[in-house]
Scaffold this motif. Sequence first.
Motif: not given
Length: 551
Positions: A8-13, A322-329
Amino acid sequence: MSSSSLIAEEAFLDDADNVAEEVELPFVFHQDEEDLIDYGAAPPSSNAALKPAMPEAVANFIRNLHSAVASRAVWELHQLYENAFGKLTDKFYTKAAWPSVDAVAALVGDDDLVFLALYKELYYRHIYAKLQPSVEDRINSYTNYNDLFNLVLAPASEPLDLELPNQWIWDIIDEFIYQFQSFCQFKSKGGSTGAKAKVEMEALKARPDVWNVLNVLNVLYSLTQKSRINEQLWASKHGGDMSEAVGQFGARPLYRMLGYFSIVGLMRVHCLLGDYTMALKALENIELNKKGLFARVTACHITTYYYVGFSYLMMRRYSDAIKAFAHILLFISRTKQYHSRSQQYDAIQKRGDQMYALLAICLALCPQRIDENVHTILREKYADHLNKMQKDSDESLPIFSDLFLLACPKFISPVGTPSALTETGLSVQTSQQLSVFLSEVKQHHSISTIRSYLKLYTSLKIDKLASFVGMKPDELRTELLVYKHKTRQRRWEAGSVFEGEYSSPWDLDFYIKQDMIHISESKVERRIGEWFVRQISKFEDTITTLNKLGN
Protein backbone atom coordinates in the motif's frame (compact mmCIF):
# COMPACT_ATOMS: atom_id res chain seq x y z
CA MET A 1 5.87 -4.29 8.91
CA SER A 2 3.36 -6.46 7.02
CA SER A 3 3.71 -7.10 3.29
CA SER A 4 0.24 -5.60 2.64
CA SER A 5 1.27 -2.34 4.32
CA LEU A 6 4.44 -2.23 2.23
CA ILE A 7 2.46 -2.76 -0.97
CA ALA A 8 0.00 0.00 0.00
CA GLU A 9 2.82 2.38 0.86
CA GLU A 10 4.64 1.69 -2.41
CA ALA A 11 1.41 2.23 -4.32
CA PHE A 12 0.96 5.57 -2.54
CA LEU A 13 4.47 6.68 -3.51
CA ASP A 14 3.90 5.55 -7.08
CA ASP A 15 0.65 7.53 -7.24
CA ALA A 16 2.50 10.57 -5.94
CA ASP A 17 4.65 10.53 -9.08
CA ASN A 18 1.62 11.70 -11.03
CA VAL A 19 0.43 14.23 -8.48
CA ALA A 20 1.37 17.19 -10.67
CA GLU A 21 -0.80 15.93 -13.49
CA GLU A 22 -3.84 15.34 -11.24
CA VAL A 23 -4.18 18.92 -10.04
CA GLU A 24 -5.50 21.92 -11.87
CA LEU A 25 -2.78 24.52 -11.71
CA PRO A 26 -3.59 28.17 -11.06
CA PHE A 27 -3.73 30.56 -13.98
CA VAL A 28 -1.62 33.68 -13.65
CA PHE A 29 -2.50 36.64 -15.83
CA HIS A 30 -0.13 39.45 -16.73
CA GLN A 31 -0.92 42.98 -17.77
CA ASP A 32 1.12 46.10 -18.21
CA GLU A 33 0.29 48.81 -15.72
CA GLU A 34 -0.84 51.18 -18.46
CA ASP A 35 -3.35 48.56 -19.63
CA LEU A 36 -5.19 48.73 -16.32
CA ILE A 37 -6.89 51.94 -17.34
CA ASP A 38 -7.80 50.76 -20.80
CA TYR A 39 -8.91 47.24 -19.84
CA GLY A 40 -12.60 47.18 -20.82
CA ALA A 41 -12.76 50.81 -19.79
CA ALA A 42 -16.00 52.72 -20.00
CA PRO A 43 -15.94 56.48 -20.68
CA PRO A 44 -15.01 58.54 -17.63
CA SER A 45 -17.95 59.09 -15.34
CA SER A 46 -19.34 62.56 -14.84
CA ASN A 47 -21.03 61.53 -11.60
CA ALA A 48 -20.43 64.36 -9.17
CA ALA A 49 -20.66 62.00 -6.24
CA LEU A 50 -17.47 60.26 -7.35
CA LYS A 51 -14.62 61.43 -5.20
CA PRO A 52 -11.78 63.05 -7.17
CA ALA A 53 -9.30 61.00 -5.13
CA MET A 54 -10.38 57.77 -6.86
CA PRO A 55 -7.98 57.05 -9.77
CA GLU A 56 -9.66 56.47 -13.10
CA ALA A 57 -8.05 53.01 -13.36
CA VAL A 58 -9.73 52.04 -10.07
CA ALA A 59 -13.07 53.47 -11.21
CA ASN A 60 -12.86 51.46 -14.44
CA PHE A 61 -11.93 48.33 -12.51
CA ILE A 62 -14.98 48.73 -10.23
CA ARG A 63 -17.28 49.27 -13.21
CA ASN A 64 -15.89 46.21 -14.98
CA LEU A 65 -16.12 44.12 -11.82
CA HIS A 66 -19.74 45.17 -11.31
CA SER A 67 -20.57 44.38 -14.93
CA ALA A 68 -18.92 40.95 -14.74
CA VAL A 69 -20.75 40.05 -11.51
CA ALA A 70 -24.09 41.15 -12.99
CA SER A 71 -23.54 39.21 -16.23
CA ARG A 72 -22.09 36.16 -14.42
CA ALA A 73 -18.97 36.32 -16.61
CA VAL A 74 -16.83 33.96 -14.54
CA TRP A 75 -13.76 34.04 -16.78
CA GLU A 76 -13.66 37.84 -16.81
CA LEU A 77 -14.20 37.86 -13.03
CA HIS A 78 -11.29 35.48 -12.62
CA GLN A 79 -9.00 37.80 -14.59
CA LEU A 80 -10.14 40.92 -12.74
CA TYR A 81 -9.87 39.25 -9.34
CA GLU A 82 -6.60 37.41 -9.85
CA ASN A 83 -4.69 40.03 -11.81
CA ALA A 84 -6.13 43.55 -11.90
CA PHE A 85 -7.07 43.79 -8.22
CA GLY A 86 -3.55 42.91 -7.07
CA LYS A 87 -1.86 45.26 -9.53
CA LEU A 88 -4.09 48.17 -8.58
CA THR A 89 -3.47 47.47 -4.91
CA ASP A 90 0.29 47.54 -5.44
CA LYS A 91 0.07 50.76 -7.45
CA PHE A 92 -2.38 52.82 -5.38
CA TYR A 93 -3.23 51.19 -2.05
CA THR A 94 -0.15 49.66 -0.46
CA LYS A 95 -0.53 51.96 2.56
CA ALA A 96 -4.13 53.07 2.26
CA ALA A 97 -7.58 51.52 2.15
CA TRP A 98 -9.50 51.03 -1.05
CA PRO A 99 -12.30 53.54 -1.83
CA SER A 100 -15.15 53.49 0.66
CA VAL A 101 -18.34 51.57 -0.01
CA ASP A 102 -20.23 54.85 -0.29
CA ALA A 103 -17.94 56.00 -3.12
CA VAL A 104 -18.42 52.68 -4.90
CA ALA A 105 -22.20 52.84 -4.42
CA ALA A 106 -22.19 56.30 -5.95
CA LEU A 107 -20.29 54.90 -8.92
CA VAL A 108 -22.33 51.77 -9.68
CA GLY A 109 -25.55 52.38 -7.75
CA ASP A 110 -26.66 51.36 -4.27
CA ASP A 111 -29.34 48.88 -5.31
CA ASP A 112 -27.03 45.92 -6.02
CA LEU A 113 -26.64 44.51 -2.49
CA VAL A 114 -24.75 41.41 -3.64
CA PHE A 115 -22.03 43.37 -5.44
CA LEU A 116 -21.63 45.84 -2.57
CA ALA A 117 -21.27 42.95 -0.10
CA LEU A 118 -18.62 41.36 -2.33
CA TYR A 119 -16.76 44.66 -2.66
CA LYS A 120 -16.83 45.21 1.10
CA GLU A 121 -15.38 41.71 1.53
CA LEU A 122 -12.44 42.75 -0.68
CA TYR A 123 -12.23 46.11 1.10
CA TYR A 124 -11.85 44.65 4.59
CA ARG A 125 -9.63 41.80 3.40
CA HIS A 126 -7.22 44.42 2.06
CA ILE A 127 -7.24 46.21 5.43
CA TYR A 128 -6.36 42.96 7.22
CA ALA A 129 -3.60 42.17 4.72
CA LYS A 130 -1.94 45.57 4.26
CA LEU A 131 -3.05 47.76 7.18
CA GLN A 132 -3.95 47.42 10.85
CA PRO A 133 -7.68 46.74 11.39
CA SER A 134 -9.39 48.71 14.14
CA VAL A 135 -12.13 47.30 16.36
CA GLU A 136 -14.65 49.09 14.17
CA ASP A 137 -13.17 47.39 11.10
CA ARG A 138 -13.41 44.00 12.79
CA ILE A 139 -17.05 44.54 13.72
CA ASN A 140 -18.00 45.94 10.30
CA SER A 141 -16.26 43.12 8.49
CA TYR A 142 -18.12 40.54 10.59
CA THR A 143 -21.40 42.34 9.88
CA ASN A 144 -20.67 42.29 6.16
CA TYR A 145 -19.94 38.57 6.20
CA ASN A 146 -23.29 38.07 7.91
CA ASP A 147 -25.01 40.11 5.20
CA LEU A 148 -23.21 38.24 2.43
CA PHE A 149 -23.95 34.78 3.79
CA ASN A 150 -27.56 35.75 4.52
CA LEU A 151 -27.96 36.68 0.87
CA VAL A 152 -26.73 33.19 -0.03
CA LEU A 153 -28.64 31.26 2.64
CA ALA A 154 -31.88 33.24 2.98
CA PRO A 155 -33.64 32.20 -0.26
CA ALA A 156 -35.92 29.26 0.47
CA SER A 157 -36.99 28.38 -3.06
CA GLU A 158 -34.70 30.08 -5.58
CA PRO A 159 -30.89 30.01 -5.34
CA LEU A 160 -29.02 33.32 -5.49
CA ASP A 161 -28.27 34.19 -9.12
CA LEU A 162 -24.52 34.57 -8.70
CA GLU A 163 -21.42 32.85 -10.01
CA LEU A 164 -17.87 33.44 -8.83
CA PRO A 165 -14.47 31.92 -9.68
CA ASN A 166 -13.47 29.00 -7.46
CA GLN A 167 -10.46 30.95 -6.20
CA TRP A 168 -12.65 33.82 -4.99
CA ILE A 169 -15.11 31.43 -3.31
CA TRP A 170 -12.24 29.73 -1.48
CA ASP A 171 -10.76 33.08 -0.46
CA ILE A 172 -14.09 34.15 1.05
CA ILE A 173 -14.23 31.07 3.30
CA ASP A 174 -10.50 31.22 4.04
CA GLU A 175 -10.60 34.93 4.96
CA PHE A 176 -13.74 34.44 7.05
CA ILE A 177 -11.93 31.90 9.23
CA TYR A 178 -8.71 33.93 9.28
CA GLN A 179 -10.52 37.03 10.57
CA PHE A 180 -12.27 34.91 13.20
CA GLN A 181 -8.88 33.54 14.29
CA SER A 182 -7.36 37.02 14.29
CA PHE A 183 -10.22 38.39 16.39
CA CYS A 184 -9.87 35.61 18.98
CA GLN A 185 -6.16 36.31 19.34
CA PHE A 186 -6.80 40.05 19.51
CA LYS A 187 -9.40 39.60 22.24
CA SER A 188 -7.34 37.10 24.24
CA LYS A 189 -4.53 39.67 24.41
CA GLY A 190 -6.93 42.25 25.85
CA GLY A 191 -7.25 44.35 22.69
CA SER A 192 -4.94 47.17 21.69
CA THR A 193 -2.39 48.79 23.94
CA GLY A 194 -2.66 52.36 25.12
CA ALA A 195 -5.50 54.63 26.09
CA LYS A 196 -8.01 53.31 23.58
CA ALA A 197 -7.77 49.71 24.84
CA LYS A 198 -10.47 50.20 27.49
CA VAL A 199 -12.84 51.86 25.01
CA GLU A 200 -12.34 49.03 22.51
CA MET A 201 -13.02 46.32 25.06
CA GLU A 202 -16.19 48.10 26.15
CA ALA A 203 -17.32 48.20 22.52
CA LEU A 204 -16.68 44.47 22.20
CA LYS A 205 -18.60 43.71 25.40
CA ALA A 206 -21.62 45.43 23.87
CA ARG A 207 -21.39 43.03 20.89
CA PRO A 208 -20.85 39.50 22.25
CA ASP A 209 -22.13 38.08 18.96
CA VAL A 210 -19.19 39.46 16.96
CA TRP A 211 -16.98 36.57 15.81
CA ASN A 212 -18.59 34.24 18.32
CA VAL A 213 -17.37 30.68 17.75
CA LEU A 214 -20.92 29.31 17.66
CA ASN A 215 -21.92 31.83 15.01
CA VAL A 216 -18.88 30.98 12.89
CA LEU A 217 -19.56 27.25 13.12
CA ASN A 218 -23.23 27.88 12.39
CA VAL A 219 -22.37 29.67 9.14
CA LEU A 220 -20.09 26.86 7.97
CA TYR A 221 -22.55 24.10 8.88
CA SER A 222 -25.40 26.04 7.26
CA LEU A 223 -23.47 26.33 4.00
CA THR A 224 -22.79 22.58 3.95
CA GLN A 225 -26.46 21.82 4.64
CA LYS A 226 -27.81 24.32 2.09
CA SER A 227 -25.58 22.92 -0.63
CA ARG A 228 -26.23 19.28 0.39
CA ILE A 229 -22.54 18.73 -0.29
CA ASN A 230 -22.20 15.83 2.16
CA GLU A 231 -25.13 14.08 0.52
CA GLN A 232 -23.51 14.62 -2.88
CA LEU A 233 -20.15 13.26 -1.72
CA TRP A 234 -21.82 10.27 -0.07
CA ALA A 235 -23.80 9.48 -3.23
CA SER A 236 -20.66 9.82 -5.34
CA LYS A 237 -18.74 7.46 -3.05
CA HIS A 238 -21.46 4.84 -2.55
CA GLY A 239 -23.22 5.07 -5.90
CA GLY A 240 -26.47 6.73 -4.83
CA ASP A 241 -28.90 8.81 -6.85
CA MET A 242 -26.94 11.98 -7.56
CA SER A 243 -29.89 13.93 -8.95
CA GLU A 244 -31.76 13.42 -5.68
CA ALA A 245 -28.69 14.20 -3.57
CA VAL A 246 -27.88 17.45 -5.39
CA GLY A 247 -31.16 19.26 -4.89
CA GLN A 248 -32.05 22.67 -6.26
CA PHE A 249 -29.29 24.58 -4.49
CA GLY A 250 -26.53 21.98 -4.75
CA ALA A 251 -26.84 22.00 -8.53
CA ARG A 252 -25.49 25.55 -8.65
CA PRO A 253 -21.66 25.85 -8.74
CA LEU A 254 -21.68 28.68 -6.19
CA TYR A 255 -23.48 26.64 -3.54
CA ARG A 256 -21.60 23.43 -4.29
CA MET A 257 -18.19 25.06 -3.93
CA LEU A 258 -19.20 27.12 -0.88
CA GLY A 259 -20.40 23.93 0.79
CA TYR A 260 -17.27 21.99 -0.15
CA PHE A 261 -14.87 24.70 1.00
CA SER A 262 -16.90 25.03 4.22
CA ILE A 263 -16.09 21.38 4.99
CA VAL A 264 -12.39 22.23 4.79
CA GLY A 265 -13.10 25.35 6.86
CA LEU A 266 -14.79 23.25 9.56
CA MET A 267 -11.75 21.00 9.74
CA ARG A 268 -9.56 24.06 10.16
CA VAL A 269 -11.70 25.63 12.91
CA HIS A 270 -11.88 22.37 14.90
CA CYS A 271 -8.11 22.00 14.57
CA LEU A 272 -7.57 25.57 15.86
CA LEU A 273 -9.78 24.71 18.83
CA GLY A 274 -7.72 21.57 19.54
CA ASP A 275 -10.47 19.08 18.64
CA TYR A 276 -8.58 16.86 16.19
CA THR A 277 -11.16 14.08 16.16
CA MET A 278 -13.88 16.46 14.97
CA ALA A 279 -11.41 17.97 12.50
CA LEU A 280 -10.94 14.64 10.75
CA LYS A 281 -14.61 13.69 11.02
CA ALA A 282 -15.49 16.87 9.13
CA LEU A 283 -13.81 15.25 6.10
CA GLU A 284 -15.52 11.88 6.48
CA ASN A 285 -17.07 12.08 2.99
CA ILE A 286 -13.92 13.35 1.25
CA GLU A 287 -11.46 10.77 -0.08
CA LEU A 288 -7.94 12.18 -0.21
CA ASN A 289 -6.65 9.29 -2.33
CA LYS A 290 -8.90 10.43 -5.17
CA LYS A 291 -8.94 13.66 -7.12
CA GLY A 292 -11.39 15.95 -5.31
CA LEU A 293 -12.75 19.44 -5.59
CA PHE A 294 -10.11 20.65 -3.12
CA ALA A 295 -7.50 20.17 -5.87
CA ARG A 296 -9.14 22.86 -8.04
CA VAL A 297 -7.66 25.61 -5.85
CA THR A 298 -4.02 25.25 -4.88
CA ALA A 299 -4.40 27.07 -1.55
CA CYS A 300 -7.29 24.78 -0.56
CA HIS A 301 -5.30 21.72 -1.62
CA ILE A 302 -2.34 22.67 0.57
CA THR A 303 -4.51 23.80 3.51
CA THR A 304 -6.39 20.49 3.49
CA TYR A 305 -3.26 18.36 3.71
CA TYR A 306 -1.63 20.64 6.29
CA TYR A 307 -4.49 20.39 8.78
CA VAL A 308 -5.07 16.69 8.07
CA GLY A 309 -1.39 16.00 8.68
CA PHE A 310 -1.26 18.09 11.84
CA SER A 311 -4.39 16.38 13.21
CA TYR A 312 -2.79 13.00 12.54
CA LEU A 313 0.36 14.15 14.35
CA MET A 314 -1.53 15.20 17.47
CA MET A 315 -3.56 11.96 17.42
CA ARG A 316 -0.32 9.94 17.39
CA ARG A 317 -0.95 8.65 13.88
CA TYR A 318 2.58 9.49 12.72
CA SER A 319 2.61 7.16 9.72
CA ASP A 320 -0.51 8.82 8.28
CA ALA A 321 0.92 12.27 9.03
CA ILE A 322 4.13 11.38 7.16
CA LYS A 323 2.10 10.13 4.22
CA ALA A 324 0.03 13.35 4.08
CA PHE A 325 3.00 15.72 4.42
CA ALA A 326 5.19 13.82 1.95
CA HIS A 327 2.38 13.77 -0.62
CA ILE A 328 1.64 17.51 -0.56
CA LEU A 329 5.32 18.52 -0.29
CA LEU A 330 6.05 16.49 -3.41
CA PHE A 331 3.21 18.33 -5.14
CA ILE A 332 4.61 21.72 -4.06
CA SER A 333 8.13 20.89 -5.25
CA ARG A 334 6.92 19.65 -8.65
CA THR A 335 4.60 22.59 -9.30
CA LYS A 336 6.85 25.28 -7.85
CA GLN A 337 7.49 26.85 -11.25
CA TYR A 338 3.75 27.46 -11.72
CA HIS A 339 3.41 29.24 -8.39
CA SER A 340 6.50 31.45 -8.64
CA ARG A 341 4.54 34.29 -10.28
CA SER A 342 1.37 33.83 -8.26
CA GLN A 343 0.33 36.28 -5.55
CA GLN A 344 0.13 33.34 -3.16
CA TYR A 345 3.70 32.17 -3.77
CA ASP A 346 5.04 33.44 -0.43
CA ALA A 347 2.14 31.88 1.51
CA ILE A 348 2.66 28.54 -0.25
CA GLN A 349 6.39 28.56 0.52
CA LYS A 350 5.77 29.43 4.17
CA ARG A 351 3.24 26.64 4.55
CA GLY A 352 5.67 24.27 2.85
CA ASP A 353 8.43 25.16 5.32
CA GLN A 354 6.03 24.48 8.19
CA MET A 355 5.18 21.06 6.81
CA TYR A 356 8.85 20.16 6.40
CA ALA A 357 9.30 20.93 10.11
CA LEU A 358 6.31 18.76 11.02
CA LEU A 359 7.60 15.99 8.73
CA ALA A 360 10.96 16.08 10.53
CA ILE A 361 9.15 15.67 13.86
CA CYS A 362 7.14 12.71 12.58
CA LEU A 363 10.18 10.94 11.13
CA ALA A 364 12.08 11.39 14.39
CA LEU A 365 9.21 9.72 16.28
CA CYS A 366 8.39 7.09 13.65
CA PRO A 367 11.27 6.50 11.18
CA GLN A 368 10.23 5.22 7.75
CA ARG A 369 11.01 5.61 4.07
CA ILE A 370 9.67 8.60 2.13
CA ASP A 371 10.04 9.91 -1.41
CA GLU A 372 13.68 10.62 -2.26
CA ASN A 373 13.06 14.14 -3.56
CA VAL A 374 11.20 15.16 -0.40
CA HIS A 375 13.83 13.46 1.77
CA THR A 376 16.63 15.36 0.02
CA ILE A 377 15.02 18.73 0.67
CA LEU A 378 14.24 17.70 4.25
CA ARG A 379 17.88 16.83 4.89
CA GLU A 380 18.97 20.20 3.48
CA LYS A 381 16.66 22.03 5.84
CA TYR A 382 16.71 19.96 9.02
CA ALA A 383 19.62 17.47 8.92
CA ASP A 384 21.07 18.72 12.22
CA HIS A 385 17.66 18.79 13.87
CA LEU A 386 16.91 15.22 12.81
CA ASN A 387 20.23 13.95 14.18
CA LYS A 388 19.63 15.63 17.54
CA MET A 389 15.99 14.53 17.81
CA GLN A 390 16.91 10.90 17.15
CA LYS A 391 19.37 10.80 20.06
CA ASP A 392 16.45 10.40 22.48
CA SER A 393 17.87 12.54 25.27
CA ASP A 394 16.56 15.53 27.19
CA GLU A 395 18.68 17.73 24.91
CA SER A 396 16.34 16.88 22.03
CA LEU A 397 13.26 18.28 23.77
CA PRO A 398 14.09 21.94 22.92
CA ILE A 399 14.47 20.92 19.26
CA PHE A 400 11.04 19.27 19.25
CA SER A 401 9.60 22.31 21.00
CA ASP A 402 11.13 24.82 18.56
CA LEU A 403 9.96 22.93 15.47
CA PHE A 404 6.49 22.46 16.91
CA LEU A 405 6.10 26.17 17.67
CA LEU A 406 7.44 27.04 14.22
CA ALA A 407 4.95 24.85 12.39
CA CYS A 408 1.82 24.55 14.54
CA PRO A 409 -1.38 26.55 13.84
CA LYS A 410 -2.17 29.61 15.95
CA PHE A 411 -4.56 28.02 18.42
CA ILE A 412 -7.55 29.93 19.74
CA SER A 413 -9.88 29.78 22.73
CA PRO A 414 -13.60 29.27 22.09
CA VAL A 415 -14.56 31.55 25.00
CA GLY A 416 -12.65 34.55 23.67
CA THR A 417 -11.87 36.06 27.07
CA PRO A 418 -8.58 37.88 27.78
CA SER A 419 -5.88 35.56 29.10
CA ALA A 420 -2.38 36.27 30.30
CA LEU A 421 0.65 34.88 28.49
CA THR A 422 2.64 32.06 30.05
CA GLU A 423 6.17 32.54 31.42
CA THR A 424 7.59 31.55 28.04
CA GLY A 425 5.56 34.24 26.27
CA LEU A 426 3.19 31.74 24.63
CA SER A 427 -0.57 31.92 24.68
CA VAL A 428 -2.33 29.57 27.08
CA GLN A 429 -3.82 27.58 24.20
CA THR A 430 -0.46 27.06 22.45
CA SER A 431 1.23 26.21 25.74
CA GLN A 432 -1.36 23.52 26.47
CA GLN A 433 -0.95 21.89 23.05
CA LEU A 434 2.85 22.03 23.33
CA SER A 435 2.70 20.40 26.78
CA VAL A 436 0.62 17.50 25.45
CA PHE A 437 2.98 17.04 22.51
CA LEU A 438 6.18 17.08 24.61
CA SER A 439 4.66 14.60 27.04
CA GLU A 440 4.25 12.19 24.14
CA VAL A 441 7.84 12.83 23.01
CA LYS A 442 9.19 12.00 26.48
CA GLN A 443 7.40 8.66 26.44
CA HIS A 444 9.02 7.85 23.12
CA HIS A 445 12.49 8.32 24.59
CA SER A 446 12.24 5.19 26.74
CA ILE A 447 10.76 3.29 23.79
CA SER A 448 13.75 4.05 21.57
CA THR A 449 16.20 2.95 24.25
CA ILE A 450 14.46 -0.41 24.64
CA ARG A 451 14.21 -0.79 20.87
CA SER A 452 17.95 -0.28 20.43
CA TYR A 453 18.61 -3.33 22.65
CA LEU A 454 15.88 -5.50 21.17
CA LYS A 455 17.36 -5.04 17.67
CA LEU A 456 20.48 -6.90 18.83
CA TYR A 457 18.66 -10.12 19.81
CA THR A 458 16.17 -12.65 18.55
CA SER A 459 15.28 -13.71 22.10
CA LEU A 460 16.16 -12.18 25.43
CA LYS A 461 15.26 -12.71 29.08
CA ILE A 462 13.39 -9.92 30.82
CA ASP A 463 15.91 -9.89 33.70
CA LYS A 464 18.81 -9.38 31.32
CA LEU A 465 17.11 -6.53 29.44
CA ALA A 466 16.15 -4.94 32.78
CA SER A 467 19.81 -4.89 33.79
CA PHE A 468 20.72 -3.22 30.49
CA VAL A 469 18.22 -0.38 30.84
CA GLY A 470 18.61 0.01 34.63
CA MET A 471 15.07 -1.01 35.64
CA LYS A 472 13.45 -3.59 37.83
CA PRO A 473 11.86 -6.50 35.93
CA ASP A 474 8.32 -5.44 36.94
CA GLU A 475 8.99 -1.88 35.78
CA LEU A 476 10.37 -3.19 32.50
CA ARG A 477 7.22 -5.23 31.89
CA THR A 478 5.23 -2.02 32.22
CA GLU A 479 7.56 -0.22 29.80
CA LEU A 480 7.23 -3.08 27.30
CA LEU A 481 3.45 -2.70 27.44
CA VAL A 482 3.93 1.03 26.84
CA TYR A 483 6.15 0.13 23.87
CA LYS A 484 3.42 -2.08 22.43
CA HIS A 485 0.82 0.65 22.90
CA LYS A 486 2.90 3.49 21.47
CA THR A 487 4.04 1.56 18.39
CA ARG A 488 0.50 0.57 17.38
CA GLN A 489 -1.16 3.19 15.23
CA ARG A 490 -4.32 3.43 13.21
CA ARG A 491 -3.21 3.62 9.58
CA TRP A 492 -5.36 5.05 6.79
CA GLU A 493 -5.36 3.30 3.44
CA ALA A 494 -8.59 4.39 1.72
CA GLY A 495 -11.99 5.92 2.42
CA SER A 496 -12.56 8.48 5.17
CA VAL A 497 -9.41 10.04 6.62
CA PHE A 498 -10.70 9.21 10.12
CA GLU A 499 -10.83 5.48 9.40
CA GLY A 500 -7.95 3.02 9.47
CA GLU A 501 -6.73 -0.34 10.74
CA TYR A 502 -4.45 -0.69 13.74
CA SER A 503 -0.97 -1.93 12.88
CA SER A 504 2.66 -1.30 13.73
CA PRO A 505 4.65 0.80 11.24
CA TRP A 506 7.91 -0.15 12.96
CA ASP A 507 10.26 -2.78 11.54
CA LEU A 508 10.54 -4.58 14.90
CA ASP A 509 7.94 -6.50 16.90
CA PHE A 510 8.07 -8.84 19.87
CA TYR A 511 5.99 -10.97 22.21
CA ILE A 512 6.58 -12.18 25.76
CA LYS A 513 6.24 -15.82 26.77
CA GLN A 514 6.78 -16.34 30.48
CA ASP A 515 10.10 -14.59 31.22
CA MET A 516 11.43 -14.63 27.67
CA ILE A 517 11.10 -11.89 25.05
CA HIS A 518 10.92 -13.17 21.47
CA ILE A 519 11.83 -10.57 18.82
CA SER A 520 11.01 -10.54 15.12
CA GLU A 521 12.45 -7.94 12.77
CA SER A 522 11.40 -7.23 9.20
CA LYS A 523 13.66 -5.25 6.91
CA VAL A 524 12.29 -3.13 4.10
CA GLU A 525 14.04 -3.81 0.82
CA ARG A 526 15.34 -0.69 -0.81
CA ARG A 527 14.10 -0.04 -4.33
CA ILE A 528 17.60 0.27 -5.76
CA GLY A 529 16.47 -0.09 -9.37
CA GLU A 530 14.31 3.03 -9.20
CA TRP A 531 17.21 4.98 -7.68
CA PHE A 532 19.47 4.07 -10.61
CA VAL A 533 16.76 5.00 -13.12
CA ARG A 534 16.38 8.46 -11.54
CA GLN A 535 20.14 9.02 -11.49
CA ILE A 536 20.46 7.95 -15.13
CA SER A 537 17.67 10.36 -16.07
CA LYS A 538 19.41 13.22 -14.23
CA PHE A 539 22.69 12.34 -15.92
CA GLU A 540 21.06 12.37 -19.37
CA ASP A 541 19.51 15.78 -18.63
CA THR A 542 22.94 17.10 -17.63
CA ILE A 543 24.51 15.76 -20.84
CA THR A 544 21.74 17.38 -22.92
CA THR A 545 22.29 20.72 -21.18
CA LEU A 546 26.05 20.56 -21.73
CA ASN A 547 25.59 19.71 -25.40
CA LYS A 548 23.31 22.75 -25.84
CA LEU A 549 25.89 24.98 -24.17
CA GLY A 550 28.64 23.54 -26.38
CA ASN A 551 26.70 24.24 -29.55
